[in-house]
Design a protein around this motif. Structure first.
Motif, PDB file in Angstrom:
ATOM      1  N   ASP A  88      61.420  99.568  32.235  1.00 51.16           N
ATOM      2  CA  ASP A  88      60.531  99.631  33.591  1.00 51.16           C
ATOM      3  C   ASP A  88      59.464  98.404  33.253  1.00 51.16           C
ATOM      4  O   ASP A  88      58.915  97.736  34.236  1.00 51.16           O
ATOM      5  CB  ASP A  88      60.384 101.139  34.176  1.00 51.16           C
ATOM      6  N   ILE A  89      58.321  98.878  32.206  1.00 54.31           N
ATOM      7  CA  ILE A  89      57.603  97.918  32.361  1.00 54.31           C
ATOM      8  C   ILE A  89      56.898  97.528  30.739  1.00 54.31           C
ATOM      9  O   ILE A  89      57.183  98.474  29.652  1.00 54.31           O
ATOM     10  CB  ILE A  89      56.086  98.988  32.887  1.00 54.31           C
ATOM     11  N   SER A  90      56.566  96.566  30.673  1.00 56.14           N
ATOM     12  CA  SER A  90      56.247  95.922  29.301  1.00 56.14           C
ATOM     13  C   SER A  90      55.376  95.404  29.606  1.00 56.14           C
ATOM     14  O   SER A  90      54.524  94.424  30.555  1.00 56.14           O
ATOM     15  CB  SER A  90      56.984  93.990  29.620  1.00 56.14           C
ATOM     16  N   VAL A  91      54.369  95.986  28.652  1.00 58.27           N
ATOM     17  CA  VAL A  91      52.686  95.791  28.162  1.00 58.27           C
ATOM     18  C   VAL A  91      52.744  95.376  26.840  1.00 58.27           C
ATOM     19  O   VAL A  91      53.260  95.496  26.352  1.00 58.27           O
ATOM     20  CB  VAL A  91      52.293  97.232  27.795  1.00 58.27           C
ATOM     21  N   PRO A  92      51.736  93.570  27.256  1.00 54.17           N
ATOM     22  CA  PRO A  92      52.195  92.802  26.363  1.00 54.17           C
ATOM     23  C   PRO A  92      50.492  93.229  25.280  1.00 54.17           C
ATOM     24  O   PRO A  92      49.844  93.941  25.256  1.00 54.17           O
ATOM     25  CB  PRO A  92      52.092  91.677  27.069  1.00 54.17           C
ATOM     26  N   ARG A  93      51.674  92.850  23.733  1.00 52.62           N
ATOM     27  CA  ARG A  93      50.521  92.665  22.700  1.00 52.62           C
ATOM     28  C   ARG A  93      49.135  92.401  23.334  1.00 52.62           C
ATOM     29  O   ARG A  93      49.115  91.064  23.805  1.00 52.62           O
ATOM     30  CB  ARG A  93      51.078  92.160  21.905  1.00 52.62           C
ATOM     31  N   SER A  94      48.106  92.641  23.335  1.00 49.53           N
ATOM     32  CA  SER A  94      46.489  92.476  23.983  1.00 49.53           C
ATOM     33  C   SER A  94      45.176  92.974  22.687  1.00 49.53           C
ATOM     34  O   SER A  94      45.620  93.807  22.690  1.00 49.53           O
ATOM     35  CB  SER A  94      46.749  93.279  25.418  1.00 49.53           C
ATOM     36  N   ARG A  95      44.906  91.252  22.909  1.00 47.53           N
ATOM     37  CA  ARG A  95      43.734  91.454  22.054  1.00 47.53           C
ATOM     38  C   ARG A  95      42.846  92.988  22.742  1.00 47.53           C
ATOM     39  O   ARG A  95      41.781  94.006  21.551  1.00 47.53           O
ATOM     40  CB  ARG A  95      42.790  90.210  21.244  1.00 47.53           C
ATOM     41  N   GLY A  96      42.469  92.846  24.547  1.00 43.62           N
ATOM     42  CA  GLY A  96      42.008  93.171  25.008  1.00 43.62           C
ATOM     43  C   GLY A  96      41.836  95.213  24.960  1.00 43.62           C
ATOM     44  O   GLY A  96      41.185  95.968  25.338  1.00 43.62           O
ATOM     45  N   ILE A  97      43.774  95.577  25.251  1.00 39.48           N
ATOM     46  CA  ILE A  97      44.030  96.149  24.704  1.00 39.48           C
ATOM     47  C   ILE A  97      42.905  97.123  23.868  1.00 39.48           C
ATOM     48  O   ILE A  97      42.708  98.582  23.778  1.00 39.48           O
ATOM     49  CB  ILE A  97      44.915  96.705  24.888  1.00 39.48           C
ATOM     50  N   SER A  98      43.009  96.467  22.143  1.00 36.63           N
ATOM     51  CA  SER A  98      42.584  96.971  21.257  1.00 36.63           C
ATOM     52  C   SER A  98      41.335  96.872  21.157  1.00 36.63           C
ATOM     53  O   SER A  98      40.309  97.751  20.361  1.00 36.63           O
ATOM     54  CB  SER A  98      43.182  96.402  20.007  1.00 36.63           C
ATOM     55  N   LEU A  99      40.410  96.074  21.188  1.00 34.33           N
ATOM     56  CA  LEU A  99      38.334  95.969  21.732  1.00 34.33           C
ATOM     57  C   LEU A  99      38.907  97.603  23.258  1.00 34.33           C
ATOM     58  O   LEU A  99      37.574  98.803  22.340  1.00 34.33           O
ATOM     59  CB  LEU A  99      38.005  95.339  22.344  1.00 34.33           C
ATOM     60  N   ALA A 100      39.058  97.913  23.791  1.00 35.94           N
ATOM     61  CA  ALA A 100      38.951  98.764  24.488  1.00 35.94           C
ATOM     62  C   ALA A 100      39.497  99.983  24.352  1.00 35.94           C
ATOM     63  O   ALA A 100      38.411 101.317  24.002  1.00 35.94           O
ATOM     64  CB  ALA A 100      40.188  99.165  26.630  1.00 35.94           C
ATOM     65  N   THR A 101      40.573 100.461  23.323  1.00 34.53           N
ATOM     66  CA  THR A 101      40.836 101.395  22.210  1.00 34.53           C
ATOM     67  C   THR A 101      39.698 101.743  21.283  1.00 34.53           C
ATOM     68  O   THR A 101      39.346 103.039  20.756  1.00 34.53           O
ATOM     69  CB  THR A 101      42.018 101.368  21.820  1.00 34.53           C
ATOM     70  N   ASN A 102      38.977 100.773  20.387  1.00 31.60           N
ATOM     71  CA  ASN A 102      37.797 101.118  19.929  1.00 31.60           C
ATOM     72  C   ASN A 102      36.911 101.455  20.056  1.00 31.60           C
ATOM     73  O   ASN A 102      35.490 102.143  19.732  1.00 31.60           O
ATOM     74  CB  ASN A 102      37.845  99.982  18.873  1.00 31.60           C
ATOM     75  N   ARG A 103      36.958 101.429  21.732  1.00 31.69           N
ATOM     76  CA  ARG A 103      35.316 101.280  22.475  1.00 31.69           C
ATOM     77  C   ARG A 103      35.234 102.875  23.042  1.00 31.69           C
ATOM     78  O   ARG A 103      34.421 103.445  23.363  1.00 31.69           O
ATOM     79  CB  ARG A 103      34.398 100.321  23.191  1.00 31.69           C
ATOM     80  N   GLY A 104      36.399 103.296  23.190  1.00 38.35           N
ATOM     81  CA  GLY A 104      36.985 104.614  24.304  1.00 38.35           C
ATOM     82  C   GLY A 104      36.509 104.277  25.371  1.00 38.35           C
ATOM     83  O   GLY A 104      36.487 105.062  26.035  1.00 38.35           O
ATOM     84  N   ILE A 105      37.275 103.051  26.089  1.00 42.87           N
ATOM     85  CA  ILE A 105      37.235 102.612  27.163  1.00 42.87           C
ATOM     86  C   ILE A 105      38.656 102.055  27.898  1.00 42.87           C
ATOM     87  O   ILE A 105      38.987 101.306  27.708  1.00 42.87           O
ATOM     88  CB  ILE A 105      35.693 101.883  28.274  1.00 42.87           C
ATOM     89  N   PRO A 106      39.247 102.974  28.467  1.00 40.35           N
ATOM     90  CA  PRO A 106      40.311 102.401  28.643  1.00 40.35           C
ATOM     91  C   PRO A 106      40.437 101.037  29.651  1.00 40.35           C
ATOM     92  O   PRO A 106      39.712 100.789  30.413  1.00 40.35           O
ATOM     93  CB  PRO A 106      41.092 103.595  29.881  1.00 40.35           C
ATOM     94  N   LEU A 107      40.981 100.526  29.531  1.00 35.80           N
ATOM     95  CA  LEU A 107      41.574  98.390  29.661  1.00 35.80           C
ATOM     96  C   LEU A 107      40.780  98.585  31.676  1.00 35.80           C
ATOM     97  O   LEU A 107      40.757  98.383  31.803  1.00 35.80           O
ATOM     98  CB  LEU A 107      43.236  98.007  29.267  1.00 35.80           C
ATOM     99  N   LEU A 108      42.280  98.924  32.119  1.00 39.64           N
ATOM    100  CA  LEU A 108      41.357  99.898  33.532  1.00 39.64           C
ATOM    101  C   LEU A 108      40.376 100.964  34.344  1.00 39.64           C
ATOM    102  O   LEU A 108      40.533 100.217  35.502  1.00 39.64           O
ATOM    103  CB  LEU A 108      42.962 101.326  34.716  1.00 39.64           C
ATOM    104  N   GLN A 109      40.103 101.171  33.047  1.00 38.27           N
ATOM    105  CA  GLN A 109      38.473 101.426  33.166  1.00 38.27           C
ATOM    106  C   GLN A 109      37.546 100.856  34.320  1.00 38.27           C
ATOM    107  O   GLN A 109      36.409 100.842  35.179  1.00 38.27           O
ATOM    108  CB  GLN A 109      38.270 102.409  32.384  1.00 38.27           C
ATOM    109  N   GLU A 110      37.644  99.552  34.106  1.00 36.03           N
ATOM    110  CA  GLU A 110      36.751  98.159  34.147  1.00 36.03           C
ATOM    111  C   GLU A 110      37.434  96.824  34.346  1.00 36.03           C
ATOM    112  O   GLU A 110      36.726  95.781  34.838  1.00 36.03           O
ATOM    113  CB  GLU A 110      35.444  97.967  33.079  1.00 36.03           C
ATOM    114  N   ASN A 111      38.559  96.916  35.022  1.00 36.54           N
ATOM    115  CA  ASN A 111      39.331  95.898  35.338  1.00 36.54           C
ATOM    116  C   ASN A 111      38.828  94.482  35.355  1.00 36.54           C
ATOM    117  O   ASN A 111      38.659  93.868  34.819  1.00 36.54           O
ATOM    118  CB  ASN A 111      38.496  95.591  37.002  1.00 36.54           C
ATOM    119  N   VAL A 112      38.900  94.473  33.278  1.00 38.60           N
ATOM    120  CA  VAL A 112      38.748  93.852  32.199  1.00 38.60           C
ATOM    121  C   VAL A 112      39.965  92.905  32.483  1.00 38.60           C
ATOM    122  O   VAL A 112      40.752  93.221  32.786  1.00 38.60           O
ATOM    123  CB  VAL A 112      39.368  94.507  30.620  1.00 38.60           C
ATOM    124  N   ARG A 113      39.604  91.500  32.581  1.00 39.69           N
ATOM    125  CA  ARG A 113      40.638  90.928  32.619  1.00 39.69           C
ATOM    126  C   ARG A 113      41.405  90.674  31.570  1.00 39.69           C
ATOM    127  O   ARG A 113      40.683  90.205  30.767  1.00 39.69           O
ATOM    128  CB  ARG A 113      40.169  89.546  33.139  1.00 39.69           C
TER     129      ARG A 113
END
Length: 398
Positions: free
Chosen positions: A341-366
């Motif tokens: 249903d949904i494919s989430v691409p491998r993403s540097r942004g997700i890795s950074l967000a995870t390490n910061r403890g701030i989910p990607l959708l919290q800050e509307n990161v591009r």
């Protein structure tokens, strides 16, 4: 009828509120002096029209402690009324306001258009709660969606998906979302949301919390994204003190109080995960783009199908999607026997967000993954579901 009640000593802000209401909102504004903060909630309502207001606004110039004290009383006695606090967006004040039942915090410098938009949202929330109350009185109580996030294998980014879904849903339904960490030994929801919770699942399934939803809510941790979290115990040994019956009762209680309950389960299909799955209206199945993950998910789905434990609404998420792995989406679908249903691409942004403890959708990161995660969240929007439910999962891949 006074749909809007404003308590403030600021005549300038009162004028902006009146202009906002006159610019397209039906109803009247009833202004009350700051002195009413010392009154009881029912005494304030007696000063108003026979019908309760839809929105109560604590304007600028009020002592925050007094305003939040009255807000707490209103939230308990008249939970359908939308509460708005006008104050600078200081994190500690925002968290206190959320705990007191305040739905939105508005800047004192907000212009008329922004105030009108905020009031529209507050009125919509009031109408939604009134509809729910009416359904309950008619014996047709509508519980919230219970969304399980599951995977037979660890290391596929399940908690990252769960926290992003919870934060994304928080934008659809502020303060009506709770995420529960049922990886009771090694859960990472607290880390993923950068929280230091005072209480855990163990507290929420013990004592009077099992009988009183107000007590239960006291054990939830408020997150700045406008959601609640119930995190795993700090001590892994505490998992053995939590029974499947307690998990069942907990999820039933939360579903009766929240519009969305997101459950991040532990890897595999342990007894706590199975108990949670029995309460789920939806299941998000997460797999990585590797053969062991995909085969593990297929085995898990087959087993649960034979046990008749698969929720009706299924959402398969392919995480870390990468065309360079040697597998394609079609390969994954063929192995699963079900569409992705949904494919989430491998993403540097997700890795950074995870390490910061701030989910990607919290800050509307591009980021390439942002759009796909929003697409996953949209699947739980009631309007989207009403239009698309009949079309979901009709295709079987062979």
């Amino acid at each position: 009828m006074s749909r809007f009640v404003l308590i403030t000593p600021s005549s300038e802000f009162e004028q902006k509120v009146r202009l906002a209401v006159a610019g397209g909102l039906h109803g009247e504004v009833k202004g009350l002096p700051a002195s009413v903060l010392t009154s009881e909630a029912h005494e304030i309502l007696e000063q108003l029209s026979p019908e309760r207001p839809e929105v109560l606004i604590f304007g600028p110039g009020l002592p925050v402690e007094d305003a939040l004290r009255l807000a707490t009383v209103f939230d308990v006695q008249f939970p359908e009324v939308s509460l708005i606090l006008v104050h600078d967006s200081q994190p500690d004040v925002v968290l206190q306001a959320m705990r007191a039942g305040v739905r939105d915090v508005l800047s004192p410098l907000a212009d008329v258009a922004s105030i009108r938009t905020q009031l529209e949202h507050a009125c919509q929330a009031f109408a939604s709660r009134r509809r729910n109350d009416f359904g309950q009185h008619q014996g047709q109580q509508e519980n919230g969606l219970v969304i399980g996030v599951l995977s037979p294998k660890g290391g596929v980014g399940k908690t990252t998906i769960a926290t992003n879904v919870a934060v994304g849903l928080g934008k659809l339904a502020p303060m009506s979302v709770v995420i529960v960490d049922l990886d009771l030994q090694f859960g990472d929801v607290a880390t993923g949301l950068y929280l230091n919770p005072e209480y855990s699942v163990l507290d929420a399934v013990s004592g009077s919390a099992t009988q009183d939803s107000m007590v239960l809510k006291a054990f939830l941790t408020v997150h700045r994204a406008g959601i609640y979290a119930l995190c795993a115990p700090r001590n892994p040994a505490d998992a053995d003190r939590i029974s499947t019956e307690q998990i069942t009762q907990l999820l039933k209680q939360l579903a009766a109080e929240f519009r969305y309950v997101v459950v991040d389960t532990g890897p595999g299909l342990n007894e706590h995960s199975v108990a949670a799955l029995e309460q789920c209206t939806d299941a998000i199945w997460v797999t990585g783009m590797d053969v062991p993950s995909v085969r593990g998910l297929r085995t898990g789905l087959d087993l649960l199908g034979r046990l008749n434990l698969l929720p009706e609404s299924r959402h398969v998420v392919l995480n870390f999607a990468d065309s360079k792995t040697g597998l394609s989406v079609q390969d994954v679908e063929a192995t699963l026997g079900a569409p992705v249903d949904i494919s989430v691409p491998r993403s540097r942004g997700i890795s950074l967000a995870t390490n910061r403890g701030i989910p990607l959708l919290q800050e509307n990161v591009r980021d390439p993954a942002t759009k796909n995660l929003r697409g996953l969240v949209q699947r739980f929007d009631h309007q989207w579901r009403a239009k698309s439910q009949r079309k979901m999962h009709r295709r079987v891949v062979v």
